[in-house]
Design a protein around this motif. Structure first.
Motif: not given
Length: 422
Positions: A349-365
């Motif tokens: 989904s577009k929402e998950e795609a955006l999340k994958s390069i913002t919030l999810d990226a921050a969480k991994i770090l």
């Protein structure tokens, strides 16, 4: 003692001649109100006709018709407001011209360099940085390259005067390039040599991890007699305070990596992770996540559908594997939002795609105040006319990093204006 890459001295020489002339923004001096935008919060969906107020680098209020008081007001009617994008697994700032060795500080020799910090060679004046942030990328993970234990990465802001200004506090990040054979020869003798060399490298890697563990036990018991800078630096990894980023794609590589590291209880992140969706149960058992960086690549195997690489983010989501989308490289990291857009076109989904390069990226770090538009989060924002995941529609008008509005001028725009006058 501050660690540096072997090539840092050459990198400093090259910085003088490879520097952009965009002046870093000054700290935010007054509140700023983005008025009447379509706000992609990531955490709480999309809010139409909404205001966002930020001050001193932090978001302080979100709502409709917020009081303007002494704030600078930016009318965003008809525009979309997004959180700043976080580029994972990049060599931004440590590679200027890939084929010129003096301006490529990404690699180090040797197979056991956990003490090396890639960010020591980071050039905040890199000509590439303005061309990357114009696509909405505000932060990047600067990653060392090499063999086996290659060193540590860091999260940096893409608007700063110095390395110290650029650094963003994040969990320690160690990188391991898993021994792999890119192409196994059809010649039996050559293939046997390839397999032997790989197995020998894996044996050395197992010995290195065991050496680090013994040093950790000695440190814990207070019996270290001789300081070893490599393993002293790696203590957070064995203490569970750091993550080990393992660069691996194939099922066999990922399974072997899990088996070898399991006794130490490392927090694992697989970079690449092409087959990770096939191993969801094993990854779930150890709480591992994935940085998938092949969204715009060809399939890994000849007998796979041509769109296989595009579909893997959706497959990871369906399998319940925590992931973020990365775009490995230097200048081409600017394609990150379009890689996420490609994933959105193939099942995510577009929402998950955006999340994958913002919030999810921050969480991994290990960063908990970036990657979303929410009260208390850093004011890393971008204002766009059109969908930032669509290269045909995206037009970013403003970028803010910690509340500071960034100069979006860059070398390409300067050359474009120059040749308009020809």
């Amino acid at each position: 003692m501050k660690q540096t890459l072997f090539a840092l001295s050459l990198g400093l020489i090259s910085c003088a001649t490879l520097a952009h002339d965009m002046v870093p923004a000054s700290p935010q001096s007054q509140p700023i109100l983005i008025h009447n935008a379509r706000v992609h919060t990531v955490l709480n969906g999309v809010l139409d006709a909404t205001d966002v107020l930020f001050d001193k680098g932090k978001i302080v209020a979100i709502g409709q018709q917020l009081p303007q008081a002494d704030a600078k007001v930016i009318d965003a009617t008809g525009q979309d407001l997004y959180p700043g994008l976080i580029a994972l697994d990049t060599s931004i700032g440590i590679v200027e011209v890939e084929m010129m060795r003096p301006s490529n500080d990404a690699f180090e020799v040797g197979e056991s360099n956990p003490q090396l910090l890639a960010v020591s060679a980071f050039n905040p004046d890199s000509e590439l940085i303005p061309t990357i942030r114009v696509n909405g990328i505000t932060h990047a993970q600067v990653v060392p390259q090499g063999d086996a234990l290659a060193g540590q990465s860091s999260l940096v802001s893409l608007d700063s005067w110095t390395i110290e200004d650029a650094l963003v506090a994040s969990a320690p990040q160690f990188h391991l390039y898993w021994p792999a054979i890119r192409y196994l020869s059809k010649d039996k003798e050559v293939a046997a040599k390839q397999l032997k060399a790989r197995d020998e490298q894996m044996t050395r890697l197992a010995e290195q991890l065991e050496d680090g563990y013994r040093y950790y036990l000695a440190d814990k018991a207070g019996t270290v007699q001789k300081l070893d800078n490599r393993w002293q630096t790696a203590l957070p990894l064995y203490q569970g305070k750091a993550s080990l980023f393992i660069h691996a794609n194939r099922s066999e590589e990922i399974e072997r990596a899990i088996a070898m590291t399991r006794p130490y209880g490392f927090k694992l992140v697989f970079v690449g992770g092409y087959d990770a969706w096939r191993l969801a149960d094993q990854l779930g058992e150890i709480g591992a996540s994935v940085i998938y960086n092949r969204t715009l690549s060809l399939p890994l195997r000849k007998d796979e559908p041509v769109e296989m690489s595009f579909k893997i983010p959706a497959l990871l989501k369906q399998a319940g594997v925590p992931f973020a989308i990365g775009f490995s490289g230097d200048w081409n990291a600017r394609n990150l939002p379009f890689a996420a857009g490609q994933a959105a076109a193939y099942g995510l989904s577009k929402e998950e795609a955006l999340k994958s390069i913002t919030l999810d990226a921050a969480k991994i770090l290990g960063v908990d105040d970036m990657g979303a538009i929410a009260v208390g989060y850093r004011a890393n924002l971008l204002l766009s006319k059109g969908d930032i995941l669509d290269p045909a529609a995206s037009k970013i008008d403003a970028v803010f990093i910690d509340g500071r509005q960034i100069d979006l001028n860059n070398r390409q725009q300067q050359l474009y204006q120059k040749y308009l006058k020809r």
